[in-house]
Design an enzyme around this catalytic site. Structure first.
Site, PDB file in Angstrom:
ATOM      1  N   ASN A  43       7.716  -5.008  16.250  1.00  0.00           N
ATOM      2  CA  ASN A  43       7.610  -5.762  14.997  1.00  0.00           C
ATOM      3  C   ASN A  43       6.472  -6.768  15.180  1.00  0.00           C
ATOM      4  OD1 ASN A  43       7.919  -7.422  12.788  1.00  0.00           O
ATOM      5  ND2 ASN A  43       9.960  -8.184  13.358  1.00  0.00           N
ATOM      6  N   TRP A  44       5.360  -6.506  14.512  1.00  0.00           N
ATOM      7  CA  TRP A  44       4.181  -7.384  14.679  1.00  0.00           C
ATOM      8  C   TRP A  44       4.330  -8.702  13.919  1.00  0.00           C
ATOM      9  CZ3 TRP A  44      -0.888  -3.952  14.123  1.00  0.00           C
ATOM     10  CH2 TRP A  44      -0.986  -3.126  15.262  1.00  0.00           C
ATOM     11  N   HIS A 128      16.141  -8.844   8.905  1.00  0.00           N
ATOM     12  CA  HIS A 128      15.704  -9.563  10.107  1.00  0.00           C
ATOM     13  C   HIS A 128      16.123 -11.032   9.988  1.00  0.00           C
ATOM     14  CE1 HIS A 128      13.149 -11.416  13.122  1.00  0.00           C
ATOM     15  NE2 HIS A 128      13.045 -10.216  13.668  1.00  0.00           N
ATOM     16  N   GLY A 207      12.247 -14.688  20.146  1.00  0.00           N
ATOM     17  CA  GLY A 207      11.075 -15.537  20.352  1.00  0.00           C
ATOM     18  C   GLY A 207      11.335 -16.720  21.270  1.00  0.00           C
ATOM     19  N   GLY A 268       9.360  -8.032  19.617  1.00  0.00           N
ATOM     20  CA  GLY A 268       8.473  -8.891  18.848  1.00  0.00           C
ATOM     21  C   GLY A 268       7.238  -9.238  19.659  1.00  0.00           C
TER      22      GLY A 268
END
Ligand code: PGA
Length: 289
Positions: A43-44, A128, A207, A268
């Protein structure tokens, strides 16, 4: 009674996890079942320009013979760029990061499933946590999931608890509720299990560099598979692909890939680097052994 059964099943799965973890990757399991072909999805998010996407496509090594499916979910405007740059590579699928629940109409700035498919995608991420955090509720996730299936896209339904929910012991309650609200009433007969992917993404791991431990990931994914079994059938749930997402990287991919209920990853940050993604694919395929 079913709580006792759940607990026993979880203990049995945990023993299996530890057994497999001590012996390395169970590559046979990962590549044997066509219904659960391993899937590595990058997932960019809101990153990359067209030139970056072309460079990325040139560097990506999908380990084509491994049986692992690679999926790139770029920003929407880069879908046609990647489609052209990857043309001919049948091991890479493309996906979008979101869609609008309606088919068409006065929805400025939005994109329908049909448009996303037309731009070259076959998957779309739904629910998401970054979208849930900006106001997307379970009802909207439910509608988007149906819109994706209606447009012939494979949804990757993201579920996962926030840190406060984990700390007060509400993880399973949150997962149960997110799954039930998104998937109940999907129709009879149920959609093909190959057409829906579920990603367990604990919000606190996204993240943050704080990856779930193998036992946390396995426990949650086993719970998710059990709930899918209740919503559809045991046989259905056994054929559905489940991903783990949240700070997956080169250093932890192997220890997570060997878990019985992990069929791949939603990546990610590490997925922005083609070399890192290639290494994660290799780890799942067992090619680094
Ligand atoms: P991360 O993101 O790998 O950077 O934690 C995962 C995701 O948001 O899907």
């Amino acid at each position: 009674m079913s709580d006792v059964r759940d607990r026993v099943e979880r203990i049995v799965r945990q023993v299996v996890v530890e057994t497999i973890a001590s012996g390395g990757l169970d590559v046979q399991r990962l590549t044997d079942s066509p219904a659960r072909r391993p899937l590595i999805a990058a997932n960019w998010k809101m990153n990359m320009l067209a030139a970056d996407a072309r460079r990325y496509a040139a560097k990506l090594d999908t380990h084509a013979e491994s049986g692992v499916e690679t999926l790139i979910c770029p920003p929407l405007v880069l879908l046609p760029v990647l489609r052209d740059a990857l043309s001919g590579d049948t091991h890479v699928s493309l996906g979008a990061q979101d869609l609008h629940p309606e088919h068409a109409g006065a929805h400025t700035g939005e994109h329908s499933g049909e448009m996303i498919k037309d731009a070259g995608a076959s998957y779309v991420i739904v629910g998401h946590s970054e979208r849930r955090a900006s106001g997307e509720d379970d009802e909207l996730v439910r509608r988007k999931l149906r819109a994706a299936l209606g447009a012939g896209l494979m949804p990757i339904l993201c579920v996962g608890e926030r840190v406060d929910e984990r700390e007060r012991g509400a993880t399973f309650r949150v997962l149960r509720s997110q799954l039930t609200l998104a998937l109940t009433g999907l129709g009879q007969p149920a959609p093909d299990p190959r057409d829906i992917v579920v990603a367990y993404e604990p919000v606190w791991a996204i993240g943050s560099g704080r990856v779930a431990t193998p036992s946390q990931a396995q426990e949650a994914l086993s719970f998710i598979r059990d709930r899918l079994g209740e919503l559809f059938s045991h046989a259905w749930a056994e054929r559905a692909r489940l991903l783990y997402g949240g700070s997956v990287g080169v250093g932890n991919a192997r220890s997570l890939a060997c878990l019985p209920d992990v069929d791949g990853f939603l990546v990610g940050g590490a997925g922005l680097n083609p070399e890192a993604l290639s290494e994660i694919i290799a780890a799942v395929a067992g090619e680094n052994r």
